[in-house]
Design a protein around this motif. Structure first.
Motif, mmCIF file in Angstrom:
data_model
loop_
_atom_site.group_PDB
_atom_site.id
_atom_site.type_symbol
_atom_site.label_atom_id
_atom_site.label_comp_id
_atom_site.label_asym_id
_atom_site.label_seq_id
_atom_site.Cartn_x
_atom_site.Cartn_y
_atom_site.Cartn_z
ATOM 1 N N LYS A 180 12.833 72.781 50.206
ATOM 2 C CA LYS A 180 12.858 74.147 49.704
ATOM 3 C C LYS A 180 13.958 74.980 50.348
ATOM 4 C CE LYS A 180 7.884 74.145 48.742
ATOM 5 N NZ LYS A 180 8.030 74.027 47.285
ATOM 6 N N VAL A 181 14.453 74.544 51.518
ATOM 7 C CA VAL A 181 15.486 75.323 52.213
ATOM 8 C C VAL A 181 16.753 74.511 52.499
ATOM 9 C CG1 VAL A 181 13.831 76.908 53.264
ATOM 10 C CG2 VAL A 181 14.423 74.796 54.457
ATOM 11 N N HIS A 182 16.644 73.185 52.503
ATOM 12 C CA HIS A 182 17.796 72.314 52.777
ATOM 13 C C HIS A 182 18.307 71.739 51.458
ATOM 14 C CE1 HIS A 182 20.178 68.951 54.307
ATOM 15 N NE2 HIS A 182 20.061 69.456 55.528
ATOM 16 N N PRO A 183 19.619 71.700 51.253
ATOM 17 C CA PRO A 183 20.150 71.281 49.950
ATOM 18 C C PRO A 183 19.981 69.808 49.602
ATOM 19 C CG PRO A 183 21.931 71.658 51.514
ATOM 20 C CD PRO A 183 20.678 72.153 52.165
ATOM 21 N N ASP A 184 19.762 68.939 50.577
ATOM 22 C CA ASP A 184 19.685 67.508 50.250
ATOM 23 C C ASP A 184 18.838 66.779 51.292
ATOM 24 O OD1 ASP A 184 20.012 64.933 49.358
ATOM 25 O OD2 ASP A 184 22.203 64.957 49.380
ATOM 26 N N GLY A 225 16.782 71.645 65.498
ATOM 27 C CA GLY A 225 16.999 72.457 64.306
ATOM 28 C C GLY A 225 18.462 72.497 63.903
ATOM 29 N N ARG A 226 19.348 72.622 64.881
ATOM 30 C CA ARG A 226 20.786 72.652 64.580
ATOM 31 C C ARG A 226 21.255 71.313 64.017
ATOM 32 N NH1 ARG A 226 20.699 75.570 69.504
ATOM 33 N NH2 ARG A 226 21.223 73.707 70.691
ATOM 34 N N LEU A 227 20.787 70.221 64.618
ATOM 35 C CA LEU A 227 21.191 68.899 64.155
ATOM 36 C C LEU A 227 20.719 68.628 62.730
ATOM 37 C CD1 LEU A 227 20.395 66.853 67.395
ATOM 38 C CD2 LEU A 227 22.669 67.218 66.422
ATOM 39 N N LEU A 228 19.473 68.993 62.433
ATOM 40 C CA LEU A 228 18.913 68.724 61.115
ATOM 41 C C LEU A 228 19.557 69.610 60.054
ATOM 42 C CD1 LEU A 228 15.131 68.418 62.060
ATOM 43 C CD2 LEU A 228 16.867 66.612 61.953
ATOM 44 N N ALA A 229 19.806 70.866 60.386
ATOM 45 C CA ALA A 229 20.419 71.781 59.422
ATOM 46 C C ALA A 229 21.834 71.349 59.064
ATOM 47 C CB ALA A 229 20.424 73.201 59.982
ATOM 48 N N ALA A 230 22.553 70.785 60.028
ATOM 49 C CA ALA A 230 23.953 70.416 59.809
ATOM 50 C C ALA A 230 24.121 69.114 59.051
ATOM 51 C CB ALA A 230 24.669 70.319 61.163
ATOM 52 N N SER A 231 23.068 68.316 58.944
ATOM 53 C CA SER A 231 23.174 67.014 58.294
ATOM 54 C C SER A 231 23.022 67.169 56.776
ATOM 55 C CB SER A 231 22.107 66.059 58.823
ATOM 56 O OG SER A 231 22.271 64.768 58.264
ATOM 57 N N ARG A 232 24.042 66.762 56.043
ATOM 58 C CA ARG A 232 24.022 66.819 54.582
ATOM 59 C C ARG A 232 24.465 65.469 54.022
ATOM 60 N NH1 ARG A 232 24.565 72.410 53.482
ATOM 61 N NH2 ARG A 232 23.594 73.476 55.251
ATOM 62 N N PRO A 233 23.556 64.660 53.545
ATOM 63 C CA PRO A 233 22.121 64.872 53.377
ATOM 64 C C PRO A 233 21.355 64.696 54.700
ATOM 65 C CG PRO A 233 22.674 62.662 52.674
ATOM 66 C CD PRO A 233 23.987 63.351 52.996
#
Length: 278
Positions: free
Chosen positions: A150-154, A120-128
Motif C-alpha cells: 500500500k505504500v511501497h511501489p514494488d 526502514g531505510r534499507l527496505l524503503a530504498a529497495s526497488r523492488p
C-alpha cells in the motif's frame, strides 16, 4: 522497566564469540528463558541436542567456572515474580502470559530505535522489495507484504520454496532490488538459510526478523532484529514477530515520501469500488 529473562540472557551472550554448538545452546536457553535457571546441565544438553560437556564448555566460554556457576548467576538475577502466580493460571492462560512477556521484551528492545530505523531505510530504498517467509513464517511475510504494497511501489512476496526461489531472487536483483526482508521462525527450514546465503551472494542486504539473535539465520543476515515466539502450546505463537513486522512497516513508511499520498489514493479508490462494508 525490568528486563525480562530473555533480555538478560541476550545481554549475557553479547560480546562473546560462540561456536556453532554454543550458539545452539544459547538459542535453546533464549527460547526457554524462564526455565533455564532451574535446569541441570544434562537437561539443558538434552533440550539443545548437544553433549553435557558442551554445556560445561559453553558456561566457561561465558566466563563462569562451570555450569553450576552460570545457573547460580541466572537464579540470582531472576526476579522473584517469575516463580509466583504461575499455579494460578491454566495452560492456556500461561501461554497468553508468556506472549505478554515476549511483548514486554520487544518493547524494551525498541527503546533503542536505531536497528529498526536502519531497517526502514534499507527496505524503503529497495526497488523492488522481496519479502521471504517459508512454512511457519509464511503468514508473517504475507501480512507484511500485504500492507507494504500500500505504500511501497514494488513488493514481491516469496513464501514458497523449491527450485524457483533462487530464480525469483535473481529476478528481483535484475530489477534493481538492494535488500531482502526475511521472516524466519522455528523450526527453521534449511531452504531459508540457503536462500539467504544465495541472496547475499547476489548482492542483497538481508534484514531478518527471527525469534532469537542466535537463530541459525543470524550468520546469513546483515541485520537481524529478534522477537521471541511463545512455546507454551503445541504450536509456537508469534505475536511479537508480527508486531515487529508492523513496526518495520512504520519505519519503512517514514522513509517513503509519498507513503501518505498512496494511502489516501487507496482509500479513495476503495470507497469508489465499495470494497469494505464499513
Amino acid at each position: 522497566m525490568t528486563d525480562s529473562p530473555t533480555a538478560r540472557l541476550q545481554q549475557l551472550f553479547e560480546g562473546h564469540r560462540l561456536t556453532p554448538t554454543q550458539r545452539r545452546i544459547a538459542h535453546c536457553m533464549v527460547r526457554r528463558a524462564a526455565e533455564v535457571p532451574f535446569l541441570s546441565s544434562v537437561e539443558l544438553a538434552e533440550l539443545a541436542g548437544v553433549s553435557q560437556p558442551s554445556v560445561t564448555r559453553f558456561a566457561v566460554a561465558l566466563g563462569f567456572d562451570g555450569y553450576p556457576a552460570l545457573r547460580r548467576h541466572l537464579r540470582e538475577v531472576a526476579p522473584a515474580e517469575q516463580a509466583v502466580g504461575q499455579g494460578e493460571f491454566n495452560e492456556y492462560q500461561q501461554a497468553v502470559e508468556a506472549e505478554i512477556e515476549n511483548l514486554r521484551h520487544l518493547a524494551a528492545a525498541l527503546a533503542d530505535p536505531a536497528p529498526v530505523e536502519r531497517a526502514g531505510r534499507l527496505l524503503a530504498a529497495s526497488r523492488p522489495l522481496p519479502v521471504l517467509g517459508l512454512r511457519a513464517a509464511a503468514s508473517q511475510a504475507y501480512g507484511f507484504a500485504y500492507f507494504a504494497a500500500k505504500v511501497h511501489p514494488d513488493v514481491r512476496l516469496l513464501r514458497e520454496g523449491g527450485t524457483l526461489l533462487a530464480d525469483r531472487i535473481d529476478a528481483a536483483v535484475r530489477a534493481g532490488a538492494s535488500a531482502l526482508l526475511c521472516f524466519a521462525l522455528p523450526r527453521y527450514p534449511r531452504e531459508v538459510v540457503e536462500a539467504l546465503t544465495y541472496a547475499r551472494e547476489a548482492g542483497l542486504t538481508v534484514v531478518t526478523v527471527a525469534d532469537s539473535a542466535f537463530a541459525p539465520v543470524a550468520k546469513v543476515s546483515d541485520l537481524l532484529i529478534p522477537a521471541a515466539v511463545g512455546t507454551g502450546l503445541a504450536f509456537d505463537t508469534a505475536c511479537a514477530p508480527m508486531l515487529l513486522g508492523r513496526v518495520l512497516l512504520e519505519a519503512m513508511a517514514d522513509e517513503l515520501p509519498d507513503a501518505q499520498a498512496r494511502l489516501e489514493e487507496f482509500d479513495t479508490r476503495a470507497a469508489e469500488r465499495g470494497l469494505f462494508v464499513e
